[in-house]
Write an enzyme that holds these catalytic residues in place. Structure first.
Site, mmCIF file in Angstrom:
data_model
loop_
_atom_site.group_PDB
_atom_site.id
_atom_site.type_symbol
_atom_site.label_atom_id
_atom_site.label_comp_id
_atom_site.label_asym_id
_atom_site.label_seq_id
_atom_site.Cartn_x
_atom_site.Cartn_y
_atom_site.Cartn_z
ATOM 1 N N THR A 147 0.803 -1.293 -0.105
ATOM 2 C CA THR A 147 -0.056 0.066 0.014
ATOM 3 C C THR A 147 0.811 1.148 0.025
ATOM 4 O O THR A 147 2.076 1.279 0.418
ATOM 5 C CB THR A 147 -1.107 0.012 1.333
ATOM 6 O OG1 THR A 147 -1.453 1.242 1.476
ATOM 7 C CG2 THR A 147 -0.088 -0.473 2.512
ATOM 8 N N ASP A 148 0.238 2.494 -0.382
ATOM 9 C CA ASP A 148 0.946 3.537 -0.449
ATOM 10 C C ASP A 148 1.296 4.151 1.041
ATOM 11 O O ASP A 148 2.128 4.994 1.038
ATOM 12 C CB ASP A 148 0.301 4.749 -1.281
ATOM 13 C CG ASP A 148 -1.210 4.922 -0.700
ATOM 14 O OD1 ASP A 148 -1.611 4.402 -0.010
ATOM 15 O OD2 ASP A 148 -1.616 5.950 -1.485
ATOM 16 N N GLU A 149 0.337 3.395 1.919
ATOM 17 C CA GLU A 149 0.562 4.101 3.290
ATOM 18 C C GLU A 149 1.537 3.880 3.925
ATOM 19 O O GLU A 149 2.139 4.425 4.974
ATOM 20 C CB GLU A 149 -0.620 3.262 4.054
ATOM 21 C CG GLU A 149 -2.066 3.733 3.557
ATOM 22 C CD GLU A 149 -2.994 3.576 4.731
ATOM 23 O OE1 GLU A 149 -2.848 3.416 5.688
ATOM 24 O OE2 GLU A 149 -4.234 3.870 4.206
ATOM 25 N N TYR A 171 -1.349 -0.278 11.244
ATOM 26 C CA TYR A 171 -1.493 -0.923 9.897
ATOM 27 C C TYR A 171 -0.327 -0.848 9.205
ATOM 28 O O TYR A 171 0.254 -1.694 8.460
ATOM 29 C CB TYR A 171 -2.849 -0.514 9.276
ATOM 30 C CG TYR A 171 -3.158 -0.886 7.973
ATOM 31 C CD1 TYR A 171 -3.094 -1.980 7.478
ATOM 32 C CD2 TYR A 171 -3.126 0.176 6.816
ATOM 33 C CE1 TYR A 171 -3.370 -2.481 6.011
ATOM 34 C CE2 TYR A 171 -3.176 -0.155 5.648
ATOM 35 C CZ TYR A 171 -3.324 -1.479 5.131
ATOM 36 O OH TYR A 171 -3.342 -1.758 3.850
ATOM 37 N N LYS A 175 2.459 -3.304 7.346
ATOM 38 C CA LYS A 175 2.628 -3.471 5.854
ATOM 39 C C LYS A 175 4.098 -3.150 5.427
ATOM 40 O O LYS A 175 4.593 -3.935 4.771
ATOM 41 C CB LYS A 175 1.584 -2.722 5.121
ATOM 42 C CG LYS A 175 0.070 -3.055 5.144
ATOM 43 C CD LYS A 175 -0.343 -4.517 4.754
ATOM 44 C CE LYS A 175 -0.324 -4.285 3.158
ATOM 45 N NZ LYS A 175 -0.787 -5.782 2.687
HETATM 46 P P1 NAD Z 1 -10.077 -6.811 3.087
HETATM 47 O O1 NAD Z 1 -9.975 -6.309 4.613
HETATM 48 O O2 NAD Z 1 -11.374 -6.325 2.224
HETATM 49 O O3 NAD Z 1 -9.915 -8.364 2.935
HETATM 50 C C1 NAD Z 1 -8.808 -9.048 3.471
HETATM 51 C C2 NAD Z 1 -9.034 -10.389 3.461
HETATM 52 O O4 NAD Z 1 -8.009 -11.056 3.899
HETATM 53 C C3 NAD Z 1 -10.207 -11.029 3.826
HETATM 54 O O5 NAD Z 1 -10.777 -11.922 2.906
HETATM 55 C C4 NAD Z 1 -9.836 -11.763 5.004
HETATM 56 O O6 NAD Z 1 -10.694 -12.800 5.368
HETATM 57 C C5 NAD Z 1 -8.521 -12.422 4.610
HETATM 58 N N1 NAD Z 1 -7.632 -12.648 5.831
HETATM 59 C C6 NAD Z 1 -7.442 -11.851 6.780
HETATM 60 N N2 NAD Z 1 -6.440 -12.447 7.602
HETATM 61 C C7 NAD Z 1 -6.172 -13.617 7.000
HETATM 62 C C8 NAD Z 1 -5.435 -14.589 7.190
HETATM 63 N N3 NAD Z 1 -4.324 -14.665 8.481
HETATM 64 N N4 NAD Z 1 -5.307 -15.560 6.634
HETATM 65 C C9 NAD Z 1 -6.099 -15.859 5.476
HETATM 66 N N5 NAD Z 1 -6.827 -14.731 5.143
HETATM 67 C C10 NAD Z 1 -6.863 -13.618 5.854
HETATM 68 O O7 NAD Z 1 -8.771 -6.004 2.399
HETATM 69 P P2 NAD Z 1 -8.790 -5.193 0.840
HETATM 70 O O8 NAD Z 1 -9.130 -4.029 1.048
HETATM 71 O O9 NAD Z 1 -9.039 -6.215 0.003
HETATM 72 O O10 NAD Z 1 -7.031 -5.320 0.954
HETATM 73 C C11 NAD Z 1 -6.366 -6.364 0.260
HETATM 74 C C12 NAD Z 1 -4.869 -6.137 0.372
HETATM 75 O O11 NAD Z 1 -4.473 -5.018 -0.232
HETATM 76 C C13 NAD Z 1 -4.455 -6.068 1.647
HETATM 77 O O12 NAD Z 1 -2.912 -6.503 1.869
HETATM 78 C C14 NAD Z 1 -4.303 -4.377 1.696
HETATM 79 O O13 NAD Z 1 -3.198 -4.031 2.629
HETATM 80 C C15 NAD Z 1 -4.072 -3.882 0.126
HETATM 81 N N6 NAD Z 1 -4.301 -2.601 -0.053
HETATM 82 C C16 NAD Z 1 -5.626 -2.352 -0.024
HETATM 83 C C17 NAD Z 1 -6.125 -0.932 -0.378
HETATM 84 C C18 NAD Z 1 -7.351 -0.676 -0.275
HETATM 85 O O14 NAD Z 1 -7.811 0.743 -0.417
HETATM 86 N N7 NAD Z 1 -8.312 -1.258 -0.054
HETATM 87 C C19 NAD Z 1 -4.986 -0.218 -1.097
HETATM 88 C C20 NAD Z 1 -3.815 -0.739 -1.330
HETATM 89 C C21 NAD Z 1 -3.455 -1.791 -0.533
HETATM 90 O O1 TDX Z 2 -15.842 7.094 9.073
HETATM 91 C C1 TDX Z 2 -14.627 7.660 8.245
HETATM 92 N N1 TDX Z 2 -14.534 8.912 8.311
HETATM 93 C C2 TDX Z 2 -13.478 9.575 7.713
HETATM 94 O O2 TDX Z 2 -13.531 10.882 7.709
HETATM 95 C C3 TDX Z 2 -13.841 6.856 7.870
HETATM 96 C C4 TDX Z 2 -13.893 5.414 7.745
HETATM 97 C C5 TDX Z 2 -12.610 7.354 7.050
HETATM 98 N N2 TDX Z 2 -12.523 8.765 7.027
HETATM 99 C C6 TDX Z 2 -11.480 9.155 6.445
HETATM 100 C C7 TDX Z 2 -10.040 8.656 6.992
HETATM 101 C C8 TDX Z 2 -9.282 8.704 5.564
HETATM 102 O O3 TDX Z 2 -8.704 10.052 5.528
HETATM 103 O O4 TDX Z 2 -11.365 8.909 5.015
HETATM 104 C C9 TDX Z 2 -10.160 8.599 4.544
HETATM 105 C C10 TDX Z 2 -10.275 7.121 3.956
HETATM 106 O O5 TDX Z 2 -10.399 6.336 5.194
HETATM 107 P P1 TDX Z 2 -10.225 4.594 4.950
HETATM 108 O O6 TDX Z 2 -11.324 4.395 3.997
HETATM 109 O O7 TDX Z 2 -10.308 4.095 6.269
HETATM 110 O O8 TDX Z 2 -9.033 4.656 4.042
HETATM 111 P P2 TDX Z 2 -7.358 4.646 4.612
HETATM 112 O O9 TDX Z 2 -7.253 4.972 5.735
HETATM 113 O O10 TDX Z 2 -7.043 5.807 3.511
HETATM 114 O O11 TDX Z 2 -6.677 3.371 3.933
HETATM 115 C C11 TDX Z 2 -7.191 2.591 2.839
HETATM 116 O O12 TDX Z 2 -6.236 3.051 1.892
HETATM 117 C C12 TDX Z 2 -5.091 2.104 1.673
HETATM 118 C C13 TDX Z 2 -7.287 1.252 3.022
HETATM 119 O O13 TDX Z 2 -8.144 1.012 4.017
HETATM 120 C C14 TDX Z 2 -6.104 0.610 3.337
HETATM 121 O O14 TDX Z 2 -5.932 -0.700 3.370
HETATM 122 C C15 TDX Z 2 -5.079 0.770 2.153
HETATM 123 O O15 TDX Z 2 -3.893 0.276 2.335
#
Ligand code: NAD
Ligand code: TDX
Length: 357
Positions: A147-149, A171, A175
């Site tokens: 992730t970019d985080e 988190y 990562k």
């Molecule tokens: P998500 O939380 O929706 O899904 C995570 C999945 O992993 C779930 O199905 C969960 O059951 C499974 N999981 C959790 N712990 C596990 C374990 N110990 N063993 C096997 N399975 C397990 O997450 P997402 O938003 O789909 O993100 C997927 C990946 O992409 C993550 O690694 C996250 O860091 C990365 N990522 C997410 C975003 C975003 O915006 N959502 C952006 C960049 C990177």
């Molecule tokens: O209730 C809320 N109110 C609010 O203001 C929530 C849930 C979020 N926010 C803000 C926090 C962030 O600035 O919105 C922005 C986005 O929040 P999230 O959806 O929680 O995302 P973020 O924290 O940016 O992280 C996401 O992007 C990178 C994903 O959850 C991560 O898994 C990924 O790595």
């Protein structure tokens, strides 16, 4: 492993060939979550000759109904299990996968602030278990979905792959630690690892603890929209299928040992985004409630995706304007999906997270 089973089984019986004659056997972890399930859909609909096994623990964020429509596809298999389970991982990998795509993670920043422990277990230890299993089974590619985080927050230049890691939440730190383990396995053992670092995704099947599905479903339920702090934090929003397309290209053309940033330069403040969602839904801006800020809240993420674009030819295919509208429509059409998700554990979480803010 048999289709629809809840544990490891006998593995694939059929071997398939890519155009160049190579078998493509993917082990996807975390495939029942948001991005993983979108990726599995993407692969099965774009690569008729790829096979996919999905290892997922089915935590609160894992939802097998995300994959209802592919359950009976002979190219797809599911195994319920934990990436921390060394024996299970080793058994699975002995079945001859050539590529691992590791999506499995605890992924929500706010939950990591409440309790970091599961993030350490899954995101760091779990990744090491997979890396070790991959090393011993001699896989061709380990793709770590990061992730970019991990770069922290920026108020000037966009993050490049050379930007120093400066994670600010538990988190993000977990990562970043996983990324460093990936690097170490490449440098020490020559394990062919690639890391992708993508910005904030949106689209179908996203768990409604994350901003966009939370806002859309709250608005549909006529509930208040909680915005942290002043709402001026900036994120680069990418449609999930563009992220899946990037991972697909990296699998096919990526260079082992490399890192690829993925982003679209679609930076919005949270407030701008939320007002847009309310506008699409025909709901008033007055639904927004400003609440206490997230501790350590990163102000801005900005991604420089030049490398993946120049070296691998990836470009986003979806515009924010149309994809955000399509996403809102998806949640409107799939009310049963999110109503089911927004029950039980979710309600407890929501209460703990937002009451008193
Ligand atoms: P998500 O939380 O929706 O899904 C995570 C999945 O992993 C779930 O199905 C969960 O059951 C499974 N999981 C959790 N712990 C596990 C374990 N110990 N063993 C096997 N399975 C397990 O997450 P997402 O938003 O789909 O993100 C997927 C990946 O992409 C993550 O690694 C996250 O860091 C990365 N990522 C997410 C975003 C975003 O915006 N959502 C952006 C960049 C990177
Ligand atoms: O209730 C809320 N109110 C609010 O203001 C929530 C849930 C979020 N926010 C803000 C926090 C962030 O600035 O919105 C922005 C986005 O929040 P999230 O959806 O929680 O995302 P973020 O924290 O940016 O992280 C996401 O992007 C990178 C994903 O959850 C991560 O898994 C990924 O790595």
């Amino acid at each position: 492993m048999t289709r629809g089973s809840t544990g490891p089984g006998t593995g694939f019986t059929r071997r398939i060939n890519r155009n160049n004659g190579e078998t493509v056997r993917l082990l996807v972890t975390g495939g029942a979550g948001f991005i993983g399930s979108n990726f599995i859909h993407y692969v099965l609909s774009h690569h008729s000759d790829w096979q996919v096994a999905n290892l997922d623990k089915l935590t609160y964020a894992g939802n097998l109904t995300n994959l209802d429509d592919v359950q009976s596809d002979p190219r797809y298999r599911f195994a319920k299990g934990d990436i921390n389970d060394r024996k299970l991982v080793s058994n699975l990998l002995s079945q001859g996968f050539d590529t691992i795509v590791n999506f499995a993670a605890e992924s929500h920043v706010d939950r990591s602030i409440m309790d970091a422990s599961p993030f350490i277990e899954t995101n760091i230890v779990g990744t090491q278990v997979l890396l070790e299993g991959a090393r011993q089974s001699g896989i061709k590619l380990f793709l770590q979905v990061s992730t970019d985080e991990v770069y922290g927050s920026t108020d000037s230049n966009a993050f490049t792959e050379e930007t120093c890691l400066a994670p600010n939440s538990p988190y993000a730190a977990s990562k970043a630690a996983a990324d460093l383990l990936c690097r170490a396995y490449w440098r020490t053992y020559g394990l062919p690892v690639i890391i992708t670092r993508c910005s904030n995704n949106y689209g179908p099947y996203q768990f409604p603890e994350k901003l966009i599905p939370l806002v859309v479903t709250n608005a549909l339920e006529m509930k208040q929209i909680p915005i942290y702090g002043d709402g001026l934090n900036v994120r680069d929003w990418i449609y999930v299928e563009d992220h899946c397309r990037a991972i697909d290209i990296v699998i096919q053309k990526g260079k082992p040992g490399e890192i690829y940033n993925v982003g679209v330069g679609s930076e919005r403040t949270n407030l701008e985004l939320v007002y847009k969602l309310l506008d699409i839904l025909g709901r008033p801006k007055s639904m927004v409630t400003f609440v206490a800020d997230r501790p350590g809240h990163d102000r801005r993420y900005a991604i420089d995706a030049t490398r993946i674009s120049r070296e691998l030819g990836w470009q986003p295919a979806f515009s924010y304007e149309s994809a955000i509208g399509d996403t809102v429509n998806w949640y409107i059409k799939h009310e049963a999906w999110w109503r089911r998700v927004k029950s039980g554990e979710y309600l407890d979480y929501y209460k703990r997270m937002y009451s008193g803010k």
